[in-house]
Design a protein around this motif. Structure first.
Motif, PDB file in Angstrom:
ATOM      1  N   GLN A 204      26.132  85.673   0.821  1.00  0.00           N
ATOM      2  CA  GLN A 204      26.107  87.128   0.845  1.00  0.00           C
ATOM      3  C   GLN A 204      27.303  87.684   0.084  1.00  0.00           C
ATOM      4  OE1 GLN A 204      25.819  88.459   4.886  1.00  0.00           O
ATOM      5  NE2 GLN A 204      23.701  87.808   4.974  1.00  0.00           N
ATOM      6  N   GLY A 205      27.037  88.685  -0.748  1.00  0.00           N
ATOM      7  CA  GLY A 205      28.128  89.389  -1.422  1.00  0.00           C
ATOM      8  C   GLY A 205      28.682  88.680  -2.638  1.00  0.00           C
ATOM      9  N   LEU A 207      27.482  88.357  -5.725  1.00  0.00           N
ATOM     10  CA  LEU A 207      27.420  89.163  -6.954  1.00  0.00           C
ATOM     11  C   LEU A 207      28.422  90.319  -6.874  1.00  0.00           C
ATOM     12  CD1 LEU A 207      26.133  89.812  -9.693  1.00  0.00           C
ATOM     13  CD2 LEU A 207      24.364  91.092  -8.468  1.00  0.00           C
ATOM     14  N   ALA A 208      28.515  90.929  -5.681  1.00  0.00           N
ATOM     15  CA  ALA A 208      29.483  92.027  -5.502  1.00  0.00           C
ATOM     16  C   ALA A 208      30.892  91.566  -5.865  1.00  0.00           C
ATOM     17  CB  ALA A 208      29.432  92.530  -4.059  1.00  0.00           C
ATOM     18  N   LEU A 211      31.343  91.541  -9.636  1.00  0.00           N
ATOM     19  CA  LEU A 211      31.373  92.868 -10.269  1.00  0.00           C
ATOM     20  C   LEU A 211      32.658  93.626  -9.930  1.00  0.00           C
ATOM     21  CD1 LEU A 211      27.677  94.098 -10.059  1.00  0.00           C
ATOM     22  CD2 LEU A 211      28.759  92.512 -11.645  1.00  0.00           C
ATOM     23  N   VAL A 212      33.176  93.401  -8.727  1.00  0.00           N
ATOM     24  CA  VAL A 212      34.442  94.049  -8.358  1.00  0.00           C
ATOM     25  C   VAL A 212      35.566  93.558  -9.275  1.00  0.00           C
ATOM     26  CG1 VAL A 212      36.247  94.074  -6.588  1.00  0.00           C
ATOM     27  CG2 VAL A 212      33.877  94.593  -5.962  1.00  0.00           C
ATOM     28  N   PHE A 238      22.531  85.940 -14.211  1.00  0.00           N
ATOM     29  CA  PHE A 238      22.833  87.325 -14.563  1.00  0.00           C
ATOM     30  C   PHE A 238      23.413  87.349 -15.960  1.00  0.00           C
ATOM     31  CE2 PHE A 238      22.790  87.383  -9.974  1.00  0.00           C
ATOM     32  CZ  PHE A 238      21.992  88.484  -9.728  1.00  0.00           C
TER      33      PHE A 238
END
Lengths: 276, 276
Positions: A204-205, A207-208, A211-212, A238
């Motif tokens: 979970q998270g 990809l976040a 990007l952060v 991606f």
């Protein structure tokens, strides 16, 4: 030496128009039936460069080309944006009143449907390509037949444009990438854009987190495209296009994202393209 | 009352196989030439539900269908995954040795190319559809001709499967969404998945901010798909599929992301689908 450019499609196509904007007109072309063939000719050094459409502002990404880029030994060294302008071409001396048939690629006919609907007596014939339809009318001297195609086809095949800009949507742009064989490509000066791909673990998270780290370096993510990771059902790569001011920002962000990504590969570092 | 389901494609197609897994066999079908026609029949209530392919594990997303979903007044109420199994179908009593011609959709022929390459004497004929090729062989009593199609076509048209599972890639799955007219759809019990779309302002890090808030609620982002935002050149919508344990997580995250997104719309809240 005059550079030779591999393009998908036929003489007079939008790929050729885009290539002439990017490289100038002092070039020769290898026209290829498929994008795979463009990649093959570039990697085998039968040509100097290739130009391939990657996305359209209305239809979206050409997904198979993201997989092609990922699998091929290519480097992206530039990009160019082209507004798609469709015209109605006929043999010299002919005019709108002479039209009985209109030939073109189904997508081009669709792009001009508002205009074509005003002429219900015209028979619409779907063909393989826009420019090829024009060439065919020229070679077979087809009076009464028009082709929907770009301006370069009119120029190359000496046809008259009997109706200009007949496409319905004025904001239809295609983005093309310039690709070279990886070992041959030279670094691009003053680069301010990069294309790369990666995948993440399926936490979970994940990809976040990537990007952060990109945002924290002040880098703009102009495009994020997921596409299937071959051999891993429902997992995705991606593809990311990054815009920056200074190449050091890119170096730093690649260090930052390394711990939170797998298989990062930079496809190319290049200058943001012009729109024609 | 027996439910009527709109599907894209012909009787015996993979859409119909997927629908029978999801709804059972006590249903009737409206076969539609295009996905737009499926949407039209569902929104006009000519049918009870529609089933539409949205992505394939090898070929990727069917991008036009994301735009269709975004523009239509539909709700996603379920999903189903189907492994694509291709077989060779012939008239009863015929066998492999009788084959002179093989008919199917170009994509199906491509999926079986390793098998077909072993039989270079077979003439390959590209057709509009897999199941329709089988039906055509049946109706025209074409001896010596085989179709590449799914098992349901064999059952419906009383054909023999003369070679089973001739596809090259064993891990080829298609994901289908079940859609209903928004006003008619009832809430799904025990939902654990949602599909939504949004766009962000074009500030640096805007997508990262959204994904961080999703991750912070313990929600798994199973798919993120960008597609063009109509009327805004080179701007994108993001389609997100979210998996959660508890519907309250979804409510909370929708509150959390509201300040950092524009035009969020939940397309549906449903049960994660089975794979057949």
């Amino acid at each position: 030496m005059i550079p030779k450019i591999a393009i998908q499609g036929f003489e007079g196509s939008f790929h050729q128009i885009a290539a002439r904007h990017y490289f100038g007109t002092d070039i020769t072309f290898a026209t290829c039936a498929t994008f795979s063939e463009v990649v093959r000719q570039v990697t085998s050094e039968e040509v100097d460069c290739g130009l391939m459409a990657i996305e359209n502002s209305i239809a979206g990404s050409i997904l198979p080309n993201y997989n092609l880029l990922q699998q091929a030994n290519l480097r992206v060294t530039g990009e160019v944006y082209l507004r798609i302008r469709q015209h109605l071409l006929m043999l010299p001396g002919q005019s709108l009143e002479d039209i009985r048939e209109v030939h073109s690629h189904p997508m081009a006919l669709l792009q001009c449907r508002a205009f074509l609907r005003k002429h219900l007596d015209w028979r619409l014939v779907e063909t393989e390509d826009t420019a090829l339809s024009a060439k065919n009318i020229r070679e077979r001297h087809l009076a009464g037949t028009a082709a929907v195609a770009g301006s370069l086809a009119a120029e190359l095949f000496n046809m008259d444009i009997v109706a200009e800009d007949i496409h319905s949507d004025d904001q239809n742009y295609t983005r093309f990438l310039v690709v070279e064989r990886a070992e041959k490509a030279k670094p691009v000066a003053n680069a301010n854009k990069a294309s790369l791909y990666f995948h993440t673990d399926h936490q979970q998270g994940s990809l976040a987190r990537v990007l952060v780290r990109i945002a924290d370096r002040g880098i703009n993510l102009s495009k994020l495209q997921s596409y299937p990771r071959p051999g891993y059902t429902w997992q995705y790569y991606f593809h990311a296009d990054l815009e920056f001011d200074d190449a050091r920002q890119l170096e730093k962000v690649l260090e930052d994202i390394a711990p939170v990504t797998d298989s990062v590969r930079v496809l190319g570092v290049y200058r943001k393209g012009e729109t024609y």
